[in-house]
Design an enzyme around this catalytic site. Structure first.
Site, PDB file in Angstrom:
ATOM      1  N   LYS A  84       0.860  -1.550   0.362  1.00 16.29           N
ATOM      2  CA  LYS A  84       0.286  -0.110   0.207  1.00 16.29           C
ATOM      3  C   LYS A  84       0.792   0.711  -0.228  1.00 16.29           C
ATOM      4  O   LYS A  84       2.180   1.261   0.847  1.00 16.29           O
ATOM      5  CB  LYS A  84      -1.131   0.491   1.286  1.00 16.29           C
ATOM      6  CG  LYS A  84      -2.384   1.211   1.273  1.00 16.29           C
ATOM      7  CD  LYS A  84      -2.731   0.379   2.445  1.00 16.29           C
ATOM      8  CE  LYS A  84      -3.843   1.175   2.481  1.00 16.29           C
ATOM      9  NZ  LYS A  84      -4.860   0.828   3.797  1.00 16.29           N
TER      10      LYS A  84
HETATM   11  C1  E4P Z   1      -8.218   0.944   4.064  1.00 19.00           C
HETATM   12  O1  E4P Z   1      -7.190   0.934   3.753  1.00 19.00           O
HETATM   13  C2  E4P Z   1      -8.181   2.512   4.635  1.00 19.00           C
HETATM   14  O2  E4P Z   1      -6.868   2.830   5.249  1.00 19.00           O
HETATM   15  C3  E4P Z   1      -9.372   3.022   6.086  1.00 19.00           C
HETATM   16  O3  E4P Z   1     -10.447   2.105   5.432  1.00 19.00           O
HETATM   17  C4  E4P Z   1      -9.592   4.059   6.144  1.00 19.00           C
HETATM   18  O4  E4P Z   1     -10.924   4.218   7.127  1.00 19.00           O
HETATM   19  P1  E4P Z   1     -10.211   5.664   8.498  1.00 19.00           P
HETATM   20  O5  E4P Z   1     -11.202   6.479   7.754  1.00 19.00           O
HETATM   21  O6  E4P Z   1     -11.758   4.827   8.903  1.00 19.00           O
HETATM   22  O7  E4P Z   1      -9.748   5.586   9.017  1.00 19.00           O
END
Ligand code: E4P
Length: 227
Positions: A84
């Protein structure tokens, strides 16, 4: 639509994997910090043993050289690791390099359709638009999903999957599915809440009560011999 669990909690991941409904996992530095685990690499290796599908592991650096080194390191943990990277010019460059090397890349922190086009052009396996965080600032996160799906559909050469992230409730999931988004990553509580409906609970209570009135037991009944 594929379901990913948005968590670094291995117990939750095991529990959800056992349902047969889980297609992958996403983590981020905040979720890793929350897990309390001292080795990120070991945590990802543990998750990859439980889940066959893509497991997103996010780089920590923000400069090109270090991100690339971290991405290559993380990619060696298991074949199902999706590295990522943030949606920055350096992150996109890392994406292109890793994609050319055959590594799955999830480009994260996407907040606009223009950014999503760049992720697709950089060869991302996934782009992660954050619906909940857009809602939080008074915008409509689901409109972004609609825009990205519409744009990607115009270009069959784009193979990037739309991974709806920052999901807060079942409406985000259902509306994204209606638009044709490929994946939703959800906190475990949201995944579990998808099964809930008060009429299901009410109907089940009624069926249980009525069945008791029959005095029957299915498993003690012999199967009829036919033919
Ligand atoms: C996933 O890959 C993201 O990092 C995550 O969904 C972020 O979610 P949040 O906005 O609830 O922290």
């Amino acid at each position: 639509m594929k379901f990913f669990a948005d968590t670094a909690d291995i117990a939750e991941i095991r529990d959800l994997a056992a349902t047969g409904l889980l297609d992958g996992v996403t983590t981020n530095p905040s979720l890793v910090a929350k897990s309390g685990r001292s080795s990120f690499v070991e945590l990802i290796a543990d998750i990859c043993e439980v889940v066959d599908g893509p497991v997103s592991a996010e780089v920590a650096a923000i400069d090109f050289e270090t991100m690339l080194k971290e991405g290559r390191h993380l990619a060696q943990i298991a074949p199902n690791v999706a590295v990522k990277v943030p949606l920055t010019p350096a992150g996109l460059k890392v994406c292109r390099t890793l994609a050319n090397e055959g590594t799955m890349v999830n480009v994260t922190l996407c907040f606009s359709a223009a950014q999503a086009i760049l992720a697709a052009k950089a060869g991302a396996a996934f782009v992660s638009p954050f619906v909940g965080r857009l809602d939080d600032i008074g915008q409509n996160g689901l409109n972004l999903i609609a825009e990205i799906v519409e744009i990607y559909n115009q270009y069959p050469a784009f193979t990037t999957e739309v991974l709806v992230a920052s999901v807060r409730n079942p409406i985000h999931v259902v509306e994204s599915a209606r638009m044709g988004a490929h994946v939703a990553t959800m906190p475990p509580a949201v995944i579990r809440s998808l099964a809930n409906h008060p009429l299901t609970d009410k109907g089940l209570s009624q069926f249980v009560a009525d069945w008791q009135k029959t005095g029957q037991d299915i498993l003690s009944q012999e199967l009829p011999k036919r033919g």
